[in-house]
Scaffold this active site. Structure first.
Site, PDB file in Angstrom:
ATOM      1  N   HIS A  68      12.556  -3.609   7.682  1.00  0.00           N
ATOM      2  CA  HIS A  68      12.740  -4.520   8.812  1.00  0.00           C
ATOM      3  C   HIS A  68      11.540  -5.450   8.957  1.00  0.00           C
ATOM      4  CE1 HIS A  68      10.320  -2.257  11.889  1.00  0.00           C
ATOM      5  NE2 HIS A  68      10.796  -1.167  11.335  1.00  0.00           N
ATOM      6  N   ASP A 183       4.568  -0.916   9.708  1.00  0.00           N
ATOM      7  CA  ASP A 183       5.918  -0.722  10.250  1.00  0.00           C
ATOM      8  C   ASP A 183       6.466  -2.103  10.603  1.00  0.00           C
ATOM      9  OD1 ASP A 183       8.175   0.140  11.544  1.00  0.00           O
ATOM     10  OD2 ASP A 183       7.141   1.188  13.159  1.00  0.00           O
ATOM     11  N   GLU A 215      14.642  -4.346  14.548  1.00  0.00           N
ATOM     12  CA  GLU A 215      14.783  -2.890  14.419  1.00  0.00           C
ATOM     13  C   GLU A 215      14.133  -2.178  15.583  1.00  0.00           C
ATOM     14  OE1 GLU A 215      13.696   1.253  13.158  1.00  0.00           O
ATOM     15  OE2 GLU A 215      12.395  -0.350  13.840  1.00  0.00           O
ATOM     16  N   GLU A 216      12.952  -2.665  15.970  1.00  0.00           N
ATOM     17  CA  GLU A 216      12.147  -1.931  16.964  1.00  0.00           C
ATOM     18  C   GLU A 216      12.764  -1.913  18.358  1.00  0.00           C
ATOM     19  OE1 GLU A 216       9.859  -0.010  16.241  1.00  0.00           O
ATOM     20  OE2 GLU A 216       8.940  -0.671  14.366  1.00  0.00           O
ATOM     21  N   ASP A 238      11.246   2.687   5.471  1.00  0.00           N
ATOM     22  CA  ASP A 238      10.486   2.491   6.701  1.00  0.00           C
ATOM     23  C   ASP A 238       9.257   3.392   6.648  1.00  0.00           C
ATOM     24  OD1 ASP A 238       9.771   1.711   9.308  1.00  0.00           O
ATOM     25  OD2 ASP A 238      11.838   1.790  10.011  1.00  0.00           O
TER      26      ASP A 238
HETATM   27 ZN   LIG Z   1       8.610   1.316  14.271  1.00  0.00          ZN
END
Ligand SMILES: [Zn+2]
Length: 362
Positions: A68, A183, A215-216, A238
């Site tokens: 992501h 991340d 995504e977060e 990830d």
């Molecule tokens: Zn994350």
């Protein structure tokens, strides 16, 4: 300073660039430039996920590998009359890692303005307050502006993105890499590198290297990207939790930095597809690629959305165990990047229609 090779330069550029959920244009541009030379085509879903396609076999199964693009950060909600910025967290933050951290406010015109999350000196904190973690609602960012007018003059508006500031750093042990936004730019890097290494390889499928958005905030771009790709098999790459620092034990996590890609058995969004997991284990063992298991009951990955796309697709999350995620900077081991790329490339070379059918119905 260590002289950086091509991989390190890629990782540096991907992590230094700024992009929270809904503001992924910078990392998307970087990923596009890096993956384009190895892809047959680049397309986007309706909310900005990047989809690079490489056809190994015209009618082969569709294999989707995604990282992501967004990182955790903040969004400007208001500027007070003294010029201090109040904000909304974007992605999960723990208040204790936030105070006194340097941040970057990106204005709507693209200017980057440096600030810091203000903190109270201990001298004036009552003993009771010192024992308690600070409340995120009370936090503010100091950009050195004298007034709201000045901050507005500089181009700052509600809705602007705020990102942690940290410059990519190769540590003394040069396997250990420290950066913000591991991340999940490490996932984007793995998608880029896998496509690069498949450039002159035969693979009996259509391979998709994808950078999803948002995504977060709840695996949102994963839904739209999977709707666009319609994968037969989907893999999210990830970060995982590296449970190898003081205070963490097997109770908290089972993966360690440097011990290979983590196959996530279970997280809050997905039960790893058993047939796919076993197939991956077989490939890793055949090729002598180290791997470990991961288990993240308190988190999820894009694979949580991928496996429910359409009528469903066998999915798994493969993780790079990373220390201190969802803070200003994290640390991971370069070996895990290398081994994950090797594992993905070997996997893609083997996923023909027959193997996919076997996985699906096992
Ligand atoms: Zn994350």
């Amino acid at each position: 300073m260590t002289k950086m090779d091509e991989t390190l330069l890629m990782l540096k550029e991907l992590t230094d660039v700024n992009g929270i959920a809904g503001n992924e244009s910078q990392p998307r541009e970087v990923m596009k430039r890096m993956i384009e030379p190895y892809a047959d085509s680049i397309t986007f879903d309706g909310i900005g996920s990047l989809i690079a396609e490489k056809k190994g076999a015209e009618n082969g199964p569709r294999i989707m590998l995604a990282g992501h693009l967004d990182e955790v950060g903040f969004m400007v909600t208001r500027i007070d009359e003294k010029g201090f910025i109040f904000f909304q967290t974007i992605g999960g933050w723990w208040s204790q890692v936030m105070l006194s951290q340097r941040v970057t406010v990106t204005t709507s015109k693209g200017e980057e303005i440096t600030g810091i999350i203000g903190s109270t000196p201990p001298h004036v904190l009552p003993p009771e307050a010192r024992k308690k973690p600070a409340d995120i609602k009370d936090m503010f960012i100091d950009i050195g502006a004298a007034s709201r007018e000045e901050a507005m003059d500089w181009g700052i508006r509600p809705g602007d993105m705020i990102t942690p500031y940290f410059e990519f750093t190769v540590m003394k042990n040069s396997q250990m890499l420290m950066a913000k936004a591991w991340d999940n730019r490490i996932g984007c890097a793995i998608a880029i590198e896998a496509m690069k290494r498949l450039k002159d390889e035969k693979h009996p499928n259509i391979f998709y290297g994808v950078g999803t958005v948002q995504e977060e905030v709840g695996l949102r771009g994963a839904k739209t990207a999977a709707a666009a790709v319609q994968p037969d098999i989907a893999i999210a790459v990830d970060v995982g939790i590296a449970a190898d620092t003081p205070g963490l034990s097997e109770k908290h996590g089972i993966a360690k930095a440097g011990k290979g890609p983590g196959l996530v058995l279970y997280d809050a969004s997905l039960v790893a597809h058993k047939g796919l997991r076993e197939f991956i284990e077989g490939v890793a063992e055949e090729m002598n690629i180290p791997y470990q298991y991961d288990h993240i009951p308190g988190g999820g990955t894009d694979a949580g959305s991928f496996h429910l796309a359409g009528t469903g697709a066998p999915s798994i999350a493969v993780t790079i165990p990373t220390r201190y995620i969802h803070s200003n900077a994290g640390i991971l081991n370069r070996d895990d990047f290398e081994n994950t790329v090797c594992l993905i490339v070997e996997l893609v070379k083997r996923l023909d229609r027959q193997a996919v059918d076997q996985i699906k119905y096992s």
